[in-house]
Design an enzyme around this catalytic site. Structure first.
Site, mmCIF file in Angstrom:
data_model
loop_
_atom_site.group_PDB
_atom_site.id
_atom_site.type_symbol
_atom_site.label_atom_id
_atom_site.label_comp_id
_atom_site.label_asym_id
_atom_site.label_seq_id
_atom_site.Cartn_x
_atom_site.Cartn_y
_atom_site.Cartn_z
ATOM 1 N N GLY A 5 0.837 -1.202 0.000
ATOM 2 C CA GLY A 5 0.000 0.000 0.000
ATOM 3 C C GLY A 5 0.866 1.243 0.000
ATOM 4 N N SER A 6 0.312 2.313 0.542
ATOM 5 C CA SER A 6 1.025 3.601 0.507
ATOM 6 C C SER A 6 2.168 3.603 1.520
ATOM 7 C CB SER A 6 0.049 4.718 0.848
ATOM 8 O OG SER A 6 -0.344 4.582 2.202
ATOM 9 N N GLU B 74 5.784 -3.470 0.828
ATOM 10 C CA GLU B 74 5.839 -3.158 -0.609
ATOM 11 C C GLU B 74 5.002 -1.903 -0.782
ATOM 12 O OE1 GLU B 74 4.633 -2.882 -4.231
ATOM 13 O OE2 GLU B 74 3.737 -4.880 -4.006
ATOM 14 N N GLY C 271 2.475 2.054 5.279
ATOM 15 C CA GLY C 271 3.606 1.179 5.601
ATOM 16 C C GLY C 271 4.368 1.644 6.827
HETATM 17 C C1 UN1 Z 1 1.703 -3.618 -7.572
HETATM 18 O O1 UN1 Z 1 1.377 -2.688 -8.289
HETATM 19 O O2 UN1 Z 1 1.509 -3.578 -6.316
HETATM 20 O O3 UN1 Z 1 5.138 -5.669 -11.911
HETATM 21 C C2 UN1 Z 1 2.244 -4.896 -8.073
HETATM 22 C C3 UN1 Z 1 3.937 -5.410 -12.019
HETATM 23 C C4 UN1 Z 1 2.947 -6.432 -11.493
HETATM 24 C C5 UN1 Z 1 2.768 -6.285 -10.031
HETATM 25 C C6 UN1 Z 1 2.515 -4.906 -9.545
HETATM 26 N N1 UN1 Z 1 3.420 -7.744 -11.805
HETATM 27 O O4 UN1 Z 1 3.532 -4.385 -12.527
#
Ligand code: UN1
Length: 502
Positions: free
Chosen positions: A233-234, A255, A238
């Site tokens: 998320g943002s 992430e 996080g």
């Molecule tokens: C995301 O936007 O959180 O690489 C994941 C990509 C995708 C996954 C994105 N396979 O754009």
């Protein structure tokens, strides 16, 4: 507008509407603004009961040999193959991404299941040479317990599956809180996997689903029964999750935001660079964490590339994402539209010049207020707005003179997820990947910033949070490492040559 038979899709995916119960979340499609279905919100009492059951499920699941756990994940992958069309359509309808991307997202789930099946026979530990005679040293990897997963609306199912498929073969059980904006696709996945666990006489709490807002996420973050929390998320979210989990010395995989750039050098294959830039910027309507937000273009090709870019944007079709003629669907909701408009306004205030204007699309073909025009602004790299991630199809273009400068611009943002260089020149490409190159978790050559395969470890540096998910050896974060030393002599020699006699 192309009709979507959502009720039959929901029926095939075994989704029942529970309207009338309270508290609940009703999911509205950004495609046409209609209510899809209503799901109950997980109360504190439900949460406690579920975490208790998850603990019990863990004590059973961890006894199952890893390759047998892999066999269950194989069955999940097969079930996803069967439901790919329905689930892909539902993703597209609930989230708003194009049907191609909705189907691609389900494919990503299938791929990670395949990967996890193979991994289930490869959770390798090392053996180590002991300094002491008749001693054997090795390490082994053991499951952690309950793995919490907080996922975002933009990849409502794939990012969960990257975590869940790996966590399961590692012997963990999962507790998933999807975005409150996409609860129905999550419920559909939960139905698919619980059916597999039931069929194999395994507790369905190996996969737990909870529904709710940020408060529920906070509850997970401070829950000591969850040794690992993986959150997407943002950066703001996080940071708050990281602090709460760190306060109890738990672990996180984060992430978070990206501010991804493509450097386009004079040695680029222009056609490839153009396609990569446009897909990177407008795919998922600019709502991927890997979306291309900045183009850093060499001054010698800047004007000509700009012309081609503007021309390419004229060809974009925006509308119902389930209609395969359209490239771009709606933003997730009106709040997203407002932050898109706000970013455009702020960019203009800072001096940005729009070479493709943005705006909200109204009228026929736009049956919700969430359709916006992908736009392009010429900017200076230091603008405040350019330093930020706006989850919308706004592309910032800027000029550079030499590669060092381009890399400095690319790196000079708080985020560090994905990056790319377009060049056929070996020296430029290798420099970009060198210690003096990109500071991101992902650095590509001649492909865009988005669309990563599951086989690599996915994640980024700096404000992106540092976590790695999905392929490579990302699995190690889902297990605890134990170092083992066995003495099979009749003496007790001490390490470091220490003597101790009685
Ligand atoms: C995301 O936007 O959180 O690489 C994941 C990509 C995708 C996954 C994105 N396979 O754009």
């Amino acid at each position: 507008m192309k009709a979507i038979h959502i009720s039959s899709i929901l029926e095939r995916l075994c989704i029942q509407n529970v309207s009338g119960t309270s508290p609940s979340i009703t999911s509205f499609s950004p495609v046409d603004g209609k209510a899809i279905a209503t799901v109950p919100i997980t109360t504190r009492v439900d949460y406690e009961a579920l975490v208790g059951k998850a603990g019990v499920a863990f004590s059973q699941w961890k006894q199952v040999p890893a390759p047998k756990r892999g066999e269950i994940v194989r069955q999940i992958g097969d079930a996803l193959r069967l439901h790919k069309q329905d689930l892909g359509r539902l993703v597209s309808y609930e989230m708003g991404k194009s049907l191609q991307e909705g189907l691609g997202e389900v494919q990503e789930m299938i791929d990670i299941c395949d990967f996890a099946v193979g991994l289930s026979r490869q959770l390798y530990g090392l053996t180590t040479q002991s300094e002491r005679p008749a001693h054997r040293m090795f390490e082994q990897w053991l499951p952690l317990g309950i793995v919490g997963i907080i996922s975002a609306f933009n990849f409502p199912v794939a990012v969960w599956s990257w975590n869940a498929a790996i966590a399961w073969v590692c012997g963990n059980v999962c507790l998933w809180k999807p975005s409150e904006k996409t609860p129905i696709t999550a419920l559909a996945c939960q139905k698919i996997v619980s059916e597999i666990f039931n069929r194999n006489d395994l507790p369905q709490e190996i996969s737990c689903l909870i529904q709710g807002d940020a408060e529920l996420g906070k509850q997970m973050a401070s829950d000591p029964r969850i040794p690992l929390l993986s959150a997407t998320g943002s950066t703001r979210m996080g940071k708050s999750v990281a602090q709460a989990v760190a306060a109890r010395l738990g672990r996180t995989i984060l992430e978070l935001g990206g501010n991804n750039a493509i450097i386009i050098t004079p040695h680029a294959d222009t056609k490839t660079a153009l396609l990569a830039s446009v897909f990177g910027a407008v795919g998922t309507a600019g709502q991927r964490c890997t979306t291309t937000r900045r183009l850093i273009i060499h001054e010698s090709i800047y004007e000509s590339f700009k012309v081609q870019l503007v021309d390419a944007y004229k060809q974009l079709k925006i509308g119902n994402p389930l209609d395969e003629a359209n490239h771009v669907g709606p933003l997730i909701d009106e709040a997203a539209v407002n932050s898109y408009l706000e970013a455009i306004k702020r960019c203009k205030q800072e001096g940005g010049k729009f070479i493709v204007e943005g705006g909200v699309l109204k009228g026929d073909g736009y049956p919700s207020p969430c359709y916006v025009k992908p736009c392009i602004a010429e900017v200076e790299p230091h603008y405040k707005i350019v330093q930020q991630e706006t989850f919308a199809p706004i592309l910032y273009v800027m000029k550079y003179k030499d590669l060092e400068e381009a890399i400095a611009i690319q790196n000079n943002v708080p985020q560090g997820l994905s990056s790319a260089i377009m060049t056929l020149n070996l020296r430029e490409a290798e420099h970009f990947l060198s210690v003096n190159g990109s500071d991101c978790g992902i650095a590509n050559v001649n492909i865009g910033t988005s669309g990563a395969e599951i086989g690599g470890a996915f994640g980024g540096e700096k404000e992106t949070g540092g976590g790695r998910e999905s392929g490579s050896d990302a699995w190690k974060a889902y297990m605890r490492r134990q170092t083992n030393t066995i003495n099979y002599s009749d003496k007790l020699p001490l390490a470091q040559g220490i003597t101790f006699n009685l």
